[in-house]
Design a protein around this motif. Sequence first.
Motif, PDB file in Angstrom:
ATOM      1  N   PHE A  70       0.808  -1.218   0.000  1.00  0.00           N
ATOM      2  CA  PHE A  70       0.000   0.000   0.000  1.00  0.00           C
ATOM      3  C   PHE A  70       0.842   1.270   0.000  1.00  0.00           C
ATOM      4  CE2 PHE A  70      -2.695  -3.380   1.654  1.00  0.00           C
ATOM      5  CZ  PHE A  70      -3.736  -3.287   0.740  1.00  0.00           C
ATOM      6  N   ALA A  71       2.145   1.099  -0.199  1.00  0.00           N
ATOM      7  CA  ALA A  71       3.020   2.249  -0.442  1.00  0.00           C
ATOM      8  C   ALA A  71       3.791   2.028  -1.742  1.00  0.00           C
ATOM      9  CB  ALA A  71       3.985   2.446   0.725  1.00  0.00           C
ATOM     10  N   SER A  72       3.222   1.210  -2.639  1.00  0.00           N
ATOM     11  CA  SER A  72       3.915   0.828  -3.868  1.00  0.00           C
ATOM     12  C   SER A  72       4.223   2.039  -4.746  1.00  0.00           C
ATOM     13  CB  SER A  72       3.061  -0.159  -4.672  1.00  0.00           C
ATOM     14  OG  SER A  72       2.873  -1.354  -3.969  1.00  0.00           O
ATOM     15  N   ARG A  73       5.316   1.915  -5.488  1.00  0.00           N
ATOM     16  CA  ARG A  73       5.716   2.937  -6.448  1.00  0.00           C
ATOM     17  C   ARG A  73       5.809   2.313  -7.838  1.00  0.00           C
ATOM     18  NH1 ARG A  73       4.502   5.458  -2.572  1.00  0.00           N
ATOM     19  NH2 ARG A  73       5.757   6.980  -1.432  1.00  0.00           N
ATOM     20  N   SER A  74       5.470   3.095  -8.831  1.00  0.00           N
ATOM     21  CA  SER A  74       5.622   2.662 -10.223  1.00  0.00           C
ATOM     22  C   SER A  74       6.697   3.507 -10.893  1.00  0.00           C
ATOM     23  CB  SER A  74       4.294   2.807 -10.979  1.00  0.00           C
ATOM     24  OG  SER A  74       3.915   4.176 -11.048  1.00  0.00           O
ATOM     25  N   THR A  75       7.320   2.954 -11.926  1.00  0.00           N
ATOM     26  CA  THR A  75       8.333   3.698 -12.673  1.00  0.00           C
ATOM     27  C   THR A  75       8.026   3.597 -14.160  1.00  0.00           C
ATOM     28  OG1 THR A  75       9.785   1.766 -12.754  1.00  0.00           O
ATOM     29  CG2 THR A  75      10.156   3.339 -10.974  1.00  0.00           C
ATOM     30  N   VAL A  76       8.200   4.686 -14.856  1.00  0.00           N
ATOM     31  CA  VAL A  76       8.005   4.718 -16.303  1.00  0.00           C
ATOM     32  C   VAL A  76       9.197   5.425 -16.925  1.00  0.00           C
ATOM     33  CG1 VAL A  76       6.559   5.518 -18.218  1.00  0.00           C
ATOM     34  CG2 VAL A  76       5.488   4.726 -16.096  1.00  0.00           C
ATOM     35  N   SER A  77       9.833   4.734 -17.876  1.00  0.00           N
ATOM     36  CA  SER A  77      10.959   5.318 -18.613  1.00  0.00           C
ATOM     37  C   SER A  77      10.493   5.652 -20.025  1.00  0.00           C
ATOM     38  CB  SER A  77      12.123   4.324 -18.670  1.00  0.00           C
ATOM     39  OG  SER A  77      13.101   4.747 -19.606  1.00  0.00           O
ATOM     40  N   ASP A  78      10.891   6.826 -20.536  1.00  0.00           N
ATOM     41  CA  ASP A  78      10.490   7.155 -21.904  1.00  0.00           C
ATOM     42  C   ASP A  78      11.413   6.523 -22.939  1.00  0.00           C
ATOM     43  OD1 ASP A  78      12.786   8.686 -21.758  1.00  0.00           O
ATOM     44  OD2 ASP A  78      11.818  10.600 -22.232  1.00  0.00           O
ATOM     45  N   ASN A  79      12.433   5.789 -22.459  1.00  0.00           N
ATOM     46  CA  ASN A  79      13.296   5.031 -23.371  1.00  0.00           C
ATOM     47  C   ASN A  79      13.800   3.785 -22.629  1.00  0.00           C
ATOM     48  OD1 ASN A  79      15.096   4.020 -25.214  1.00  0.00           O
ATOM     49  ND2 ASN A  79      16.296   5.912 -25.439  1.00  0.00           N
ATOM     50  N   PRO A  80      12.913   2.792 -22.423  1.00  0.00           N
ATOM     51  CA  PRO A  80      13.288   1.620 -21.621  1.00  0.00           C
ATOM     52  C   PRO A  80      14.396   0.773 -22.231  1.00  0.00           C
ATOM     53  CG  PRO A  80      11.140   1.302 -22.675  1.00  0.00           C
ATOM     54  CD  PRO A  80      11.520   2.730 -22.897  1.00  0.00           C
ATOM     55  N   GLU A  81      14.652   0.898 -23.521  1.00  0.00           N
ATOM     56  CA  GLU A  81      15.754   0.150 -24.132  1.00  0.00           C
ATOM     57  C   GLU A  81      17.109   0.707 -23.706  1.00  0.00           C
ATOM     58  OE1 GLU A  81      15.242   0.074 -28.307  1.00  0.00           O
ATOM     59  OE2 GLU A  81      13.502  -1.271 -28.257  1.00  0.00           O
ATOM     60  N   THR A  82      17.112   1.935 -23.248  1.00  0.00           N
ATOM     61  CA  THR A  82      18.354   2.560 -22.780  1.00  0.00           C
ATOM     62  C   THR A  82      18.429   2.577 -21.262  1.00  0.00           C
ATOM     63  OG1 THR A  82      18.476   3.951 -24.747  1.00  0.00           O
ATOM     64  CG2 THR A  82      19.735   4.678 -22.832  1.00  0.00           C
ATOM     65  N   VAL A  83      17.348   2.975 -20.620  1.00  0.00           N
ATOM     66  CA  VAL A  83      17.296   3.046 -19.159  1.00  0.00           C
ATOM     67  C   VAL A  83      15.966   2.457 -18.684  1.00  0.00           C
ATOM     68  CG1 VAL A  83      17.281   4.539 -17.121  1.00  0.00           C
ATOM     69  CG2 VAL A  83      18.736   5.117 -19.074  1.00  0.00           C
ATOM     70  N   SER A  84      16.039   1.487 -17.779  1.00  0.00           N
ATOM     71  CA  SER A  84      14.832   0.973 -17.119  1.00  0.00           C
ATOM     72  C   SER A  84      15.019   1.159 -15.618  1.00  0.00           C
ATOM     73  CB  SER A  84      14.593  -0.499 -17.459  1.00  0.00           C
ATOM     74  OG  SER A  84      15.704  -1.283 -17.054  1.00  0.00           O
ATOM     75  N   ALA A  85      13.913   1.135 -14.893  1.00  0.00           N
ATOM     76  CA  ALA A  85      14.002   1.394 -13.455  1.00  0.00           C
ATOM     77  C   ALA A  85      12.892   0.662 -12.719  1.00  0.00           C
ATOM     78  CB  ALA A  85      13.917   2.895 -13.172  1.00  0.00           C
TER      79      ALA A  85
END
Length: 455
Positions: A70-85
Amino acid sequence: MGLSATGLGSGMDIGSMVSKIVEAERAPKQERIVKNMNDVETNISAYGRLKTSLDTMKDLMYDFRRNNTFASRSTVSDNPETVSASADHQAVTGVYSIDVQQLAQSHKLVSDGLDAKADFGAGKLTLNLGGRSATIEIKPEESTLLDIVRTINKHPSNPGIKASVINDDSGARMILGGDKTGADNQLAVTVNAPITSPLQALAFNPASQNNAMNEMQAAKDARILIDGLALVSSETNTFSDAIRGVDIEVSKVTTAEDGPVTVNVDEDRATVKASLEQFVDAYNAFYQVTKALSKYDPETQQGGPLVGDSVIRSAVNQMRSLFSTPIEGAPDSLKTLSELGLSTTMDGRLEINNAMLDKQLAQNFSALDGFFGGNNGFARKVEEAVQSFTGVAGTIRNRESSLGDQRVRLRDEQETLDRRMEDLQNRTLKQFSAMDNAMGEMQSQLSAMMNIMPS
């Protein structure tokens, strides 16, 4: 045991008579045992279903609490082929700019072209990788280039160096590669052999400018620039806690043309909502089980196996009480489950008011962990309530234990009845056989008397 004896003296079917007597004696007792055993097995199965449905809720809440769902975080990268998180519950929400300046590399060395069939002679190679080392003995009878490769690769103290051979126009080349990336994981090869030994062609000292082997790939750290200000290095292409609670994985170097990669860390409302839906489904499944086990049909006058059972009423009442009872220590903006948009319907099910829930998730997300998490939050309260029923000393466990004892007693009664009926059968058979023998003797005597009487 079936009987088929026929009385020789009387002509009666003794076996059939004995069986009927035994069956008449057995029937009422056997019927009682079978009925009681069926009731016990039915109740054990019913309590098992109830326990499973309760434990499903408990296990869900334990997982939610342990994983800080219930404190989860999401991550979105605009270039996941270069940087993911990815981010854990401690991550601070925000938008971050990631410029990948360099990828991590392992160290690789390659020799000059060598004669693959030549013997390199005896000697020792000390291989070092990032401070870990092993000394490998090269025997004169196993000293071709392939022999040396095999000796390195199979050595039990190998510090993580893989050897191989490639062949090109210049001859056979040995390649040595480390198994770890990072600037500190450099390779070094020290040769202990005569200065004229062919083994000297495999020497390499990273601190020296003159080496027999050549650097094929330098050992490098990965390097990123965060928000144009913070320069961070890592032995691997993963950066842990460069941004608090966020793991960053880099795969390519960013270019001036494409610019830095944007990573957005946000509250994971979708995961939280899906988790709440899971709990609602688990509670409703539990409630359906309680209805099935405790129902009563007045038309057929048939009831469920636990109709009128106080355990079911108590379990349902405790769960409903949790839904409306304020959680002590929870944020003022979220004290009860109903304030989140979860409430019971007229028919007893739990349902979600999606509009209310979405509003709370959007405006009051930070309060959720305070309401659900910790040792005094709602999740823990559900675990404790369920534990009082399904735990080792719980009500359902006690009922199951009692039913287990009844089952053992009924099995003992069945064994006792079987022995008694076997004794009755043997005793009755002897009695009938004795009577039949007596009648046979009487008939024989009568026949003899008739034979001596004058006609």
